[in-house]
Design an enzyme around this catalytic site. Structure first.
Site, PDB file in Angstrom:
ATOM      1  N   HIS A  27     -41.046 -81.048 -49.125  1.00 25.28           N
ATOM      2  CA  HIS A  27     -39.961 -80.096 -49.373  1.00 25.28           C
ATOM      3  C   HIS A  27     -40.293 -79.160 -50.533  1.00 25.28           C
ATOM      4  CE1 HIS A  27     -37.616 -83.474 -47.384  1.00 25.28           C
ATOM      5  NE2 HIS A  27     -37.393 -82.443 -46.610  1.00 25.28           N
ATOM      6  N   LYS A  29     -51.290 -76.735 -43.489  1.00 30.84           N
ATOM      7  CA  LYS A  29     -51.474 -75.536 -42.668  1.00 30.84           C
ATOM      8  C   LYS A  29     -50.673 -74.364 -43.245  1.00 30.84           C
ATOM      9  CE  LYS A  29     -51.255 -76.860 -38.335  1.00 30.84           C
ATOM     10  NZ  LYS A  29     -50.748 -77.132 -36.976  1.00 30.84           N
ATOM     11  N   ASP A  88     -50.438 -69.199 -46.412  1.00 31.33           N
ATOM     12  CA  ASP A  88     -49.381 -68.608 -47.245  1.00 31.33           C
ATOM     13  C   ASP A  88     -48.103 -68.322 -46.464  1.00 31.33           C
ATOM     14  OD1 ASP A  88     -50.688 -68.601 -49.730  1.00 31.33           O
ATOM     15  OD2 ASP A  88     -51.849 -66.849 -49.147  1.00 31.33           O
ATOM     16  N   LYS A 133     -42.527 -82.226 -38.441  1.00 34.82           N
ATOM     17  CA  LYS A 133     -42.896 -82.333 -37.025  1.00 34.82           C
ATOM     18  C   LYS A 133     -41.873 -83.200 -36.322  1.00 34.82           C
ATOM     19  CE  LYS A 133     -46.446 -81.013 -34.480  1.00 34.82           C
ATOM     20  NZ  LYS A 133     -47.314 -79.881 -34.835  1.00 34.82           N
ATOM     21  N   SER A 145     -44.623 -67.800 -36.084  1.00 35.86           N
ATOM     22  CA  SER A 145     -43.276 -68.390 -36.207  1.00 35.86           C
ATOM     23  C   SER A 145     -42.592 -67.851 -37.467  1.00 35.86           C
ATOM     24  CB  SER A 145     -43.357 -69.910 -36.310  1.00 35.86           C
ATOM     25  OG  SER A 145     -43.454 -70.490 -35.038  1.00 35.86           O
TER      26      SER A 145
HETATM   27  N1  GLU Z   1     -46.633 -76.740 -33.147  1.00 32.80           N
HETATM   28  C1  GLU Z   1     -47.373 -75.701 -33.763  1.00 32.80           C
HETATM   29  C2  GLU Z   1     -48.341 -76.284 -34.785  1.00 32.80           C
HETATM   30  O1  GLU Z   1     -48.762 -77.416 -34.677  1.00 32.80           O
HETATM   31  C3  GLU Z   1     -46.495 -74.575 -34.296  1.00 32.80           C
HETATM   32  C4  GLU Z   1     -45.549 -74.928 -35.391  1.00 32.80           C
HETATM   33  C5  GLU Z   1     -44.566 -73.826 -35.762  1.00 32.80           C
HETATM   34  O2  GLU Z   1     -44.682 -72.716 -35.244  1.00 32.80           O
HETATM   35  O3  GLU Z   1     -43.676 -74.106 -36.550  1.00 32.80           O
HETATM   36  O4  GLU Z   1     -48.787 -75.627 -35.681  1.00 32.80           O
END
Ligand code: GLU
Length: 476
Positions: free
Chosen positions: A69, A99, A104, A111, A367
Protein backbone atom coordinates in the site's frame (compact mmCIF):
# COMPACT_ATOMS: atom_id res chain seq x y z
CA UNK A 1 0.35 -34.61 -26.66
CA UNK A 2 -1.05 -32.01 -24.28
CA UNK A 3 1.05 -31.55 -21.18
CA UNK A 4 -0.36 -29.87 -18.12
CA UNK A 5 0.95 -26.29 -18.12
CA UNK A 6 0.79 -26.16 -14.34
CA UNK A 7 3.89 -28.24 -13.72
CA UNK A 8 4.88 -29.17 -10.21
CA UNK A 9 6.54 -26.23 -8.46
CA UNK A 10 10.20 -26.44 -7.61
CA UNK A 11 9.02 -24.63 -4.50
CA UNK A 12 6.46 -21.98 -3.70
CA UNK A 13 6.02 -19.25 -6.34
CA UNK A 14 5.81 -16.60 -3.65
CA UNK A 15 9.06 -17.91 -2.13
CA UNK A 16 10.64 -17.57 -5.57
CA UNK A 17 9.64 -13.90 -5.68
CA UNK A 18 10.94 -13.43 -2.12
CA UNK A 19 14.24 -15.03 -3.13
CA UNK A 20 14.59 -12.56 -6.03
CA UNK A 21 13.77 -9.72 -3.65
CA UNK A 22 16.27 -10.87 -1.01
CA UNK A 23 19.02 -11.28 -3.55
CA UNK A 24 18.37 -7.81 -5.02
CA UNK A 25 18.13 -6.17 -1.58
CA UNK A 26 21.88 -6.47 -1.02
CA UNK A 27 22.35 -3.81 -3.70
CA UNK A 28 19.86 -1.39 -2.11
CA UNK A 29 20.63 0.98 0.74
CA UNK A 30 17.62 0.82 3.03
CA UNK A 31 16.55 0.20 6.60
CA UNK A 32 15.90 -3.58 6.99
CA UNK A 33 12.46 -2.73 8.40
CA UNK A 34 11.49 -0.98 5.17
CA UNK A 35 12.66 -3.96 3.14
CA UNK A 36 10.58 -6.33 5.27
CA UNK A 37 7.57 -4.07 4.93
CA UNK A 38 7.92 -4.12 1.14
CA UNK A 39 8.58 -7.85 0.83
CA UNK A 40 5.50 -9.40 2.43
CA UNK A 41 1.84 -9.18 1.43
CA UNK A 42 -0.12 -6.58 3.40
CA UNK A 43 -3.60 -8.08 3.05
CA UNK A 44 -4.77 -11.50 1.92
CA UNK A 45 -8.51 -11.97 1.47
CA UNK A 46 -9.65 -15.53 0.89
CA UNK A 47 -13.34 -16.01 0.23
CA UNK A 48 -15.81 -18.76 -0.55
CA UNK A 49 -19.22 -17.97 -1.92
CA UNK A 50 -22.11 -19.94 -3.38
CA UNK A 51 -23.19 -19.45 -6.99
CA UNK A 52 -26.21 -20.97 -8.74
CA UNK A 53 -24.76 -23.34 -11.37
CA UNK A 54 -27.07 -25.42 -13.58
CA UNK A 55 -29.70 -26.96 -11.25
CA UNK A 56 -27.77 -26.53 -8.01
CA UNK A 57 -25.13 -24.49 -6.23
CA UNK A 58 -21.37 -24.53 -6.34
CA UNK A 59 -19.09 -23.10 -3.71
CA UNK A 60 -16.46 -20.97 -5.43
CA UNK A 61 -13.07 -20.29 -3.86
CA UNK A 62 -11.47 -16.94 -4.66
CA UNK A 63 -8.79 -14.50 -3.51
CA UNK A 64 -7.73 -10.88 -3.61
CA UNK A 65 -4.28 -10.05 -2.32
CA UNK A 66 -3.00 -6.51 -1.79
CA UNK A 67 0.75 -6.76 -1.57
CA UNK A 68 1.83 -3.18 -0.96
CA UNK A 69 0.00 0.00 0.00
CA UNK A 70 2.96 2.35 -0.40
CA UNK A 71 0.90 3.93 -3.19
CA UNK A 72 -2.84 3.83 -3.60
CA UNK A 73 -4.89 2.43 -5.19
CA UNK A 74 -3.42 -1.04 -5.43
CA UNK A 75 -3.60 -2.55 -8.90
CA UNK A 76 -3.53 -5.91 -10.61
CA UNK A 77 -5.52 -8.36 -12.68
CA UNK A 78 -7.98 -11.10 -11.79
CA UNK A 79 -7.17 -14.61 -12.94
CA UNK A 80 -9.77 -17.31 -13.64
CA UNK A 81 -8.11 -20.71 -13.51
CA UNK A 82 -8.70 -24.02 -11.80
CA UNK A 83 -5.09 -23.87 -10.56
CA UNK A 84 -5.55 -20.61 -8.62
CA UNK A 85 -4.25 -20.86 -5.05
CA UNK A 86 -3.18 -18.47 -2.32
CA UNK A 87 0.54 -18.84 -2.93
CA UNK A 88 0.12 -18.04 -6.63
CA UNK A 89 -2.06 -14.96 -6.03
CA UNK A 90 0.40 -13.68 -3.39
CA UNK A 91 3.31 -14.09 -5.80
CA UNK A 92 1.45 -12.36 -8.62
CA UNK A 93 0.42 -9.49 -6.31
CA UNK A 94 4.04 -9.00 -5.26
CA UNK A 95 5.18 -8.95 -8.89
CA UNK A 96 2.59 -6.20 -9.55
CA UNK A 97 4.20 -3.99 -6.89
CA UNK A 98 7.62 -4.22 -8.56
CA UNK A 99 6.14 -3.93 -12.05
CA UNK A 100 4.30 -0.70 -11.21
CA UNK A 101 7.43 0.76 -9.62
CA UNK A 102 9.62 -0.06 -12.62
CA UNK A 103 7.33 1.73 -15.08
CA UNK A 104 6.53 4.60 -12.71
CA UNK A 105 2.85 3.82 -12.47
CA UNK A 106 1.70 5.22 -9.10
CA UNK A 107 0.02 2.09 -7.72
CA UNK A 108 0.72 -0.57 -5.12
CA UNK A 109 0.52 -4.18 -6.27
CA UNK A 110 -2.47 -6.51 -5.98
CA UNK A 111 -3.89 -9.58 -7.69
CA UNK A 112 -7.12 -11.56 -7.68
CA UNK A 113 -7.86 -15.17 -8.48
CA UNK A 114 -11.05 -17.17 -8.87
CA UNK A 115 -10.64 -20.94 -8.83
CA UNK A 116 -12.68 -21.85 -11.90
CA UNK A 117 -11.91 -23.07 -15.38
CA UNK A 118 -13.98 -20.65 -17.47
CA UNK A 119 -14.31 -23.26 -20.22
CA UNK A 120 -16.52 -25.31 -17.87
CA UNK A 121 -19.15 -22.59 -17.33
CA UNK A 122 -21.78 -20.89 -19.47
CA UNK A 123 -21.67 -17.13 -20.00
CA UNK A 124 -24.56 -16.68 -17.55
CA UNK A 125 -22.74 -18.67 -14.89
CA UNK A 126 -19.53 -16.71 -15.41
CA UNK A 127 -21.51 -13.49 -15.06
CA UNK A 128 -23.01 -14.68 -11.77
CA UNK A 129 -19.57 -15.75 -10.49
CA UNK A 130 -18.03 -12.41 -11.48
CA UNK A 131 -20.80 -10.27 -10.00
CA UNK A 132 -20.76 -12.25 -6.76
CA UNK A 133 -16.97 -12.03 -6.53
CA UNK A 134 -17.22 -8.25 -7.02
CA UNK A 135 -19.85 -8.04 -4.29
CA UNK A 136 -17.49 -9.84 -1.91
CA UNK A 137 -14.77 -7.33 -2.78
CA UNK A 138 -17.15 -4.42 -2.16
CA UNK A 139 -18.22 -5.87 1.22
CA UNK A 140 -14.64 -5.94 2.50
CA UNK A 141 -13.50 -2.69 0.85
CA UNK A 142 -11.18 -4.48 -1.58
CA UNK A 143 -12.28 -2.52 -4.66
CA UNK A 144 -12.67 1.15 -5.54
CA UNK A 145 -11.06 3.85 -7.73
CA UNK A 146 -8.81 4.94 -4.84
CA UNK A 147 -8.60 1.57 -3.05
CA UNK A 148 -7.90 -1.38 -5.33
CA UNK A 149 -8.46 -1.50 -9.09
CA UNK A 150 -8.64 -4.91 -10.82
CA UNK A 151 -7.97 -5.63 -14.50
CA UNK A 152 -7.92 -8.64 -16.84
CA UNK A 153 -5.47 -11.50 -16.43
CA UNK A 154 -5.31 -15.14 -17.57
CA UNK A 155 -8.89 -16.34 -18.22
CA UNK A 156 -10.58 -12.92 -18.02
CA UNK A 157 -11.12 -10.03 -20.43
CA UNK A 158 -13.25 -7.01 -21.29
CA UNK A 159 -16.50 -8.86 -20.69
CA UNK A 160 -15.64 -9.70 -17.07
CA UNK A 161 -14.36 -6.15 -16.47
CA UNK A 162 -17.67 -4.67 -17.65
CA UNK A 163 -19.58 -6.94 -15.22
CA UNK A 164 -17.28 -5.78 -12.43
CA UNK A 165 -17.76 -2.09 -13.32
CA UNK A 166 -21.51 -2.52 -13.49
CA UNK A 167 -21.73 -4.38 -10.17
CA UNK A 168 -19.48 -1.86 -8.40
CA UNK A 169 -21.55 0.97 -9.94
CA UNK A 170 -24.74 -0.49 -8.50
CA UNK A 171 -23.22 -0.25 -5.00
CA UNK A 172 -21.93 3.28 -5.46
CA UNK A 173 -24.74 5.40 -6.83
CA UNK A 174 -23.60 8.95 -7.42
CA UNK A 175 -19.90 8.16 -7.13
CA UNK A 176 -18.58 10.26 -10.00
CA UNK A 177 -15.46 8.16 -10.50
CA UNK A 178 -17.07 4.74 -10.18
CA UNK A 179 -15.90 3.60 -13.64
CA UNK A 180 -12.29 3.94 -12.47
CA UNK A 181 -12.87 0.94 -10.13
CA UNK A 182 -11.57 -1.45 -12.80
CA UNK A 183 -9.54 -1.21 -16.03
CA UNK A 184 -9.47 -3.25 -19.22
CA UNK A 185 -13.13 -2.37 -19.85
CA UNK A 186 -14.73 -2.28 -23.30
CA UNK A 187 -14.45 1.17 -24.95
CA UNK A 188 -18.23 1.63 -24.61
CA UNK A 189 -17.91 1.23 -20.83
CA UNK A 190 -15.08 3.68 -20.24
CA UNK A 191 -12.24 1.58 -21.65
CA UNK A 192 -9.35 3.07 -23.59
CA UNK A 193 -8.14 2.40 -27.12
CA UNK A 194 -4.96 0.34 -27.05
CA UNK A 195 -5.57 -1.49 -23.74
CA UNK A 196 -6.48 -4.79 -25.39
CA UNK A 197 -3.12 -5.13 -27.16
CA UNK A 198 -1.14 -3.22 -24.51
CA UNK A 199 0.73 -6.10 -22.84
CA UNK A 200 1.72 -7.72 -26.15
CA UNK A 201 2.67 -4.35 -27.62
CA UNK A 202 4.75 -3.55 -24.52
CA UNK A 203 6.54 -6.90 -24.94
CA UNK A 204 7.29 -5.93 -28.53
CA UNK A 205 8.44 -2.38 -27.68
CA UNK A 206 10.64 -3.67 -24.83
CA UNK A 207 12.31 -6.44 -26.84
CA UNK A 208 12.70 -4.28 -29.95
CA UNK A 209 14.45 -1.61 -27.91
CA UNK A 210 16.66 -4.15 -26.18
CA UNK A 211 17.56 -5.75 -29.52
CA UNK A 212 18.82 -2.39 -30.75
CA UNK A 213 21.89 -2.33 -28.43
CA UNK A 214 24.76 -3.56 -30.57
CA UNK A 215 27.06 -4.22 -27.61
CA UNK A 216 24.45 -6.42 -25.85
CA UNK A 217 23.38 -8.30 -28.97
CA UNK A 218 26.98 -9.02 -29.97
CA UNK A 219 27.49 -10.81 -26.64
CA UNK A 220 24.61 -13.11 -27.59
CA UNK A 221 26.03 -13.66 -31.06
CA UNK A 222 23.08 -11.86 -32.67
CA UNK A 223 22.75 -8.88 -34.98
CA UNK A 224 20.66 -5.90 -33.95
CA UNK A 225 17.04 -5.44 -35.00
CA UNK A 226 13.84 -7.45 -35.17
CA UNK A 227 13.78 -8.04 -38.94
CA UNK A 228 14.41 -11.71 -39.76
CA UNK A 229 14.76 -12.83 -36.11
CA UNK A 230 13.23 -16.23 -35.33
CA UNK A 231 10.67 -16.14 -32.57
CA UNK A 232 8.83 -18.93 -30.71
CA UNK A 233 5.75 -18.08 -28.66
CA UNK A 234 4.03 -20.13 -25.98
CA UNK A 235 0.41 -19.02 -25.56
CA UNK A 236 -1.93 -17.52 -28.15
CA UNK A 237 -4.09 -15.66 -25.63
CA UNK A 238 -4.36 -11.89 -25.55
CA UNK A 239 -0.69 -11.33 -24.66
CA UNK A 240 0.92 -14.01 -26.85
CA UNK A 241 -1.25 -13.26 -29.87
CA UNK A 242 -0.55 -9.52 -29.83
CA UNK A 243 3.18 -9.98 -29.19
CA UNK A 244 3.31 -12.41 -32.13
CA UNK A 245 1.31 -10.03 -34.33
CA UNK A 246 3.58 -7.02 -33.71
CA UNK A 247 6.75 -9.08 -34.27
CA UNK A 248 5.27 -10.57 -37.45
CA UNK A 249 4.34 -7.12 -38.77
CA UNK A 250 7.88 -5.90 -38.02
CA UNK A 251 9.39 -8.64 -40.20
CA UNK A 252 10.29 -11.29 -37.60
CA UNK A 253 9.69 -14.95 -38.42
CA UNK A 254 7.32 -16.70 -36.02
CA UNK A 255 8.82 -20.19 -36.17
CA UNK A 256 6.65 -21.90 -33.55
CA UNK A 257 3.48 -21.30 -31.56
CA UNK A 258 2.15 -23.39 -28.68
CA UNK A 259 -1.17 -23.52 -26.84
CA UNK A 260 -2.34 -25.53 -23.82
CA UNK A 261 -3.23 -28.55 -25.97
CA UNK A 262 -1.07 -28.33 -29.08
CA UNK A 263 1.94 -26.71 -30.76
CA UNK A 264 3.12 -26.26 -34.34
CA UNK A 265 6.23 -25.05 -36.11
CA UNK A 266 7.25 -23.82 -39.54
CA UNK A 267 10.66 -22.73 -40.72
CA UNK A 268 8.96 -20.36 -43.20
CA UNK A 269 7.10 -18.58 -40.47
CA UNK A 270 3.53 -18.59 -39.14
CA UNK A 271 1.04 -15.77 -39.58
CA UNK A 272 -0.40 -15.27 -36.05
CA UNK A 273 -3.75 -14.13 -37.40
CA UNK A 274 -4.16 -17.35 -39.38
CA UNK A 275 -3.00 -19.37 -36.36
CA UNK A 276 -5.58 -17.70 -34.10
CA UNK A 277 -8.40 -18.16 -36.63
CA UNK A 278 -7.48 -21.84 -36.97
CA UNK A 279 -7.24 -22.32 -33.20
CA UNK A 280 -10.63 -20.67 -32.65
CA UNK A 281 -12.31 -22.73 -35.34
CA UNK A 282 -10.75 -26.12 -34.53
CA UNK A 283 -9.84 -25.86 -30.85
CA UNK A 284 -6.27 -26.91 -31.67
CA UNK A 285 -3.26 -25.54 -33.55
CA UNK A 286 -2.66 -28.89 -35.21
CA UNK A 287 -3.58 -28.95 -38.88
CA UNK A 288 -2.66 -25.28 -39.43
CA UNK A 289 -1.69 -25.23 -43.13
CA UNK A 290 2.04 -24.97 -43.77
CA UNK A 291 3.03 -26.11 -40.26
CA UNK A 292 4.19 -29.35 -38.67
CA UNK A 293 2.81 -30.41 -35.28
CA UNK A 294 5.19 -30.76 -32.32
CA UNK A 295 4.95 -33.99 -30.33
CA UNK A 296 4.18 -32.20 -27.03
CA UNK A 297 2.67 -28.74 -26.59
CA UNK A 298 5.54 -27.77 -24.29
CA UNK A 299 8.08 -28.60 -27.06
CA UNK A 300 7.47 -25.06 -28.34
CA UNK A 301 9.84 -23.93 -25.58
CA UNK A 302 12.66 -26.06 -26.94
CA UNK A 303 12.62 -25.27 -30.66
CA UNK A 304 15.59 -23.67 -32.36
CA UNK A 305 14.98 -19.89 -32.33
CA UNK A 306 16.57 -16.55 -31.40
CA UNK A 307 13.85 -15.30 -29.08
CA UNK A 308 11.51 -17.37 -26.93
CA UNK A 309 8.43 -15.64 -25.57
CA UNK A 310 6.60 -17.63 -22.89
CA UNK A 311 3.21 -15.90 -22.75
CA UNK A 312 1.10 -18.42 -20.82
CA UNK A 313 1.62 -19.27 -17.17
CA UNK A 314 4.29 -19.47 -14.48
CA UNK A 315 6.76 -22.37 -14.01
CA UNK A 316 7.03 -23.31 -17.68
CA UNK A 317 10.83 -23.32 -17.84
CA UNK A 318 12.17 -25.32 -14.92
CA UNK A 319 15.21 -27.38 -14.01
CA UNK A 320 14.02 -30.34 -16.15
CA UNK A 321 13.77 -28.52 -19.48
CA UNK A 322 16.04 -25.45 -19.05
CA UNK A 323 19.13 -27.18 -20.47
CA UNK A 324 17.21 -27.92 -23.68
CA UNK A 325 16.15 -24.31 -24.32
CA UNK A 326 17.94 -23.02 -27.42
CA UNK A 327 16.81 -19.38 -27.50
CA UNK A 328 19.38 -16.66 -26.77
CA UNK A 329 16.76 -14.24 -25.52
CA UNK A 330 13.88 -15.29 -23.28
CA UNK A 331 11.26 -12.56 -23.05
CA UNK A 332 8.97 -13.15 -20.09
CA UNK A 333 5.56 -12.05 -21.38
CA UNK A 334 3.89 -14.25 -18.74
CA UNK A 335 4.40 -13.74 -15.02
CA UNK A 336 7.01 -16.09 -13.53
CA UNK A 337 7.47 -18.44 -16.51
CA UNK A 338 11.11 -19.21 -15.56
CA UNK A 339 11.92 -20.69 -12.15
CA UNK A 340 15.05 -19.46 -10.29
CA UNK A 341 16.69 -22.88 -10.83
CA UNK A 342 16.05 -22.67 -14.57
CA UNK A 343 17.29 -19.09 -14.67
CA UNK A 344 20.67 -20.18 -13.27
CA UNK A 345 20.96 -22.86 -15.98
CA UNK A 346 20.01 -20.44 -18.77
CA UNK A 347 22.41 -17.72 -17.62
CA UNK A 348 25.18 -20.31 -17.47
CA UNK A 349 24.36 -21.17 -21.11
CA UNK A 350 24.84 -17.49 -22.02
CA UNK A 351 21.17 -16.61 -22.56
CA UNK A 352 19.55 -13.39 -21.41
CA UNK A 353 16.20 -13.31 -19.64
CA UNK A 354 14.17 -10.13 -20.00
CA UNK A 355 12.15 -10.28 -16.77
CA UNK A 356 8.38 -10.20 -16.40
CA UNK A 357 8.33 -7.27 -13.98
CA UNK A 358 9.66 -5.14 -16.80
CA UNK A 359 8.59 -6.83 -20.01
CA UNK A 360 4.89 -7.38 -19.38
CA UNK A 361 4.32 -4.05 -17.63
CA UNK A 362 2.63 -2.63 -20.73
CA UNK A 363 -0.73 -3.89 -19.52
CA UNK A 364 -0.68 -2.04 -16.26
CA UNK A 365 0.84 1.02 -17.94
CA UNK A 366 -2.14 1.38 -20.27
CA UNK A 367 -4.45 0.49 -17.36
CA UNK A 368 -3.00 3.57 -15.69
CA UNK A 369 -3.90 5.64 -18.77
CA UNK A 370 -7.42 4.19 -18.66
CA UNK A 371 -7.75 5.04 -14.96
CA UNK A 372 -6.59 8.62 -15.69
CA UNK A 373 -9.11 8.84 -18.53
CA UNK A 374 -11.90 7.71 -16.21
CA UNK A 375 -10.90 10.22 -13.52
CA UNK A 376 -10.62 13.08 -16.00
CA UNK A 377 -13.83 12.08 -17.81
CA UNK A 378 -12.37 13.01 -21.18
CA UNK A 379 -10.94 10.98 -24.01
CA UNK A 380 -7.22 11.50 -24.67
CA UNK A 381 -6.75 13.68 -27.75
CA UNK A 382 -10.24 15.18 -27.65
CA UNK A 383 -9.00 18.70 -26.90
CA UNK A 384 -5.92 18.88 -29.08
CA UNK A 385 -6.43 16.60 -32.10
CA UNK A 386 -8.05 19.21 -34.40
CA UNK A 387 -5.74 21.96 -33.18
CA UNK A 388 -2.67 19.86 -33.99
CA UNK A 389 -4.11 18.96 -37.37
CA UNK A 390 -4.66 22.61 -38.32
CA UNK A 391 -1.19 23.61 -37.04
CA UNK A 392 0.35 20.80 -39.12
CA UNK A 393 -1.65 22.01 -42.09
CA UNK A 394 -0.21 25.49 -41.62
CA UNK A 395 3.24 23.91 -41.57
CA UNK A 396 2.60 22.10 -44.87
CA UNK A 397 1.44 25.34 -46.48
CA UNK A 398 4.50 27.17 -45.17
CA UNK A 399 6.83 24.44 -46.51
CA UNK A 400 5.12 24.42 -49.90
CA UNK A 401 5.04 28.18 -50.31
CA UNK A 402 8.67 28.56 -49.17
CA UNK A 403 10.08 25.76 -51.31
CA UNK A 404 7.67 26.22 -54.21
CA UNK A 405 7.19 22.44 -54.26
CA UNK A 406 4.09 20.41 -53.39
CA UNK A 407 4.45 17.55 -50.90
CA UNK A 408 3.54 14.06 -52.11
CA UNK A 409 0.32 12.48 -50.86
CA UNK A 410 2.34 10.13 -48.62
CA UNK A 411 4.36 13.00 -47.09
CA UNK A 412 1.14 14.95 -46.60
CA UNK A 413 -0.68 12.07 -44.89
CA UNK A 414 2.22 11.62 -42.45
CA UNK A 415 2.07 15.27 -41.33
CA UNK A 416 -1.52 16.37 -41.90
CA UNK A 417 -3.10 14.89 -38.80
CA UNK A 418 -3.49 15.26 -35.04
CA UNK A 419 -2.89 12.52 -32.47
CA UNK A 420 -5.94 10.49 -31.46
CA UNK A 421 -6.37 8.39 -28.34
CA UNK A 422 -4.66 5.31 -29.76
CA UNK A 423 -1.69 7.33 -31.03
CA UNK A 424 -1.22 8.86 -27.59
CA UNK A 425 -1.58 5.53 -25.77
CA UNK A 426 0.97 3.87 -28.08
CA UNK A 427 3.34 6.81 -27.67
CA UNK A 428 2.98 6.79 -23.86
CA UNK A 429 3.55 3.05 -23.78
CA UNK A 430 6.64 3.13 -25.99
CA UNK A 431 8.12 5.98 -23.97
CA UNK A 432 7.45 4.06 -20.75
CA UNK A 433 9.07 0.83 -21.97
CA UNK A 434 12.15 2.69 -23.25
CA UNK A 435 12.63 4.80 -20.12
CA UNK A 436 12.24 1.78 -17.84
CA UNK A 437 14.71 -0.27 -19.90
CA UNK A 438 17.29 2.50 -19.72
CA UNK A 439 16.89 2.67 -15.94
CA UNK A 440 17.34 -1.10 -15.56
CA UNK A 441 20.36 -1.08 -17.88
CA UNK A 442 21.91 1.76 -15.86
CA UNK A 443 21.37 -0.15 -12.61
CA UNK A 444 23.01 -3.20 -14.22
CA UNK A 445 26.06 -1.16 -15.20
CA UNK A 446 26.34 0.59 -11.83
CA UNK A 447 26.77 -2.60 -9.76
CA UNK A 448 29.53 -5.06 -10.56
CA UNK A 449 27.80 -7.78 -8.55
CA UNK A 450 24.54 -7.78 -10.53
CA UNK A 451 24.54 -10.75 -12.89
CA UNK A 452 21.03 -10.80 -14.32
CA UNK A 453 18.58 -8.34 -15.78
CA UNK A 454 16.02 -9.63 -13.27
CA UNK A 455 18.20 -8.57 -10.35
CA UNK A 456 18.76 -5.18 -12.00
CA UNK A 457 14.98 -4.80 -12.46
CA UNK A 458 14.27 -5.75 -8.84
CA UNK A 459 16.93 -3.32 -7.58
CA UNK A 460 15.45 -0.54 -9.74
CA UNK A 461 11.97 -1.25 -8.36
CA UNK A 462 12.98 -1.64 -4.72
CA UNK A 463 14.97 1.61 -4.77
CA UNK A 464 11.90 3.52 -5.94
CA UNK A 465 9.60 1.91 -3.36
CA UNK A 466 12.10 2.61 -0.57
CA UNK A 467 12.05 6.29 -1.55
CA UNK A 468 8.24 6.33 -1.34
CA UNK A 469 8.32 4.83 2.14
CA UNK A 470 11.00 7.26 3.27
CA UNK A 471 9.01 10.21 1.98
CA UNK A 472 5.87 8.83 3.62
CA UNK A 473 7.76 9.34 6.87
CA UNK A 474 6.74 5.99 8.34
CA UNK A 475 10.33 5.11 9.15
CA UNK A 476 12.17 8.06 10.73
N1 GLU B 1 -2.93 -8.67 -15.34
C1 GLU B 1 -2.01 -7.77 -15.93
C2 GLU B 1 -0.63 -7.94 -15.30
O1 GLU B 1 -0.29 -9.00 -14.82
C3 GLU B 1 -2.51 -6.33 -15.94
C4 GLU B 1 -2.73 -5.68 -14.62
C5 GLU B 1 -3.41 -4.32 -14.68
O2 GLU B 1 -3.62 -3.80 -15.77
O3 GLU B 1 -3.75 -3.81 -13.62
O4 GLU B 1 0.20 -7.08 -15.34
Amino acid sequence: MAQNLDLQREHSFFEDVVSYFDHASQFVKAHPGILDQIKYCNSVYRMRFPVRIKDGFEVIEAYRVEHSHHKLPTKGGIRYSEHVNQDEVMALAALMTYKCAIVDVPFGGAKGGVMVNPRNYSEDELERITRRYTTELVKKNFIGPGIDVPAPDYGTGEREMSWIADTYGAFSMGELNALACVTGKPISQGGIRGRREATGLGVFYGLRYMMGFEEDMAKLGLTTGVQGKRIAIQGLGNVGYHAAKFFFEAGAIITAIGEYNSAVQSENGINPEEALAHFRAKGTLEGLPGTAPLANNTDVLEVDCDVLIPAALENQIHSDNAARIKAKIIGEAANGPVTPQAEAILIEKGAIIVPDIYLNAGGVTVSYFEWLKNLSHVRFGRMEKRYEKSMNNNLIEAIESTTGKALTEVQRSLIDRGADEQDLVYSGLEETMITAYDQIRDTFKQHQGIKTMRTAAFVTAIQKIVVSYETLGIFP
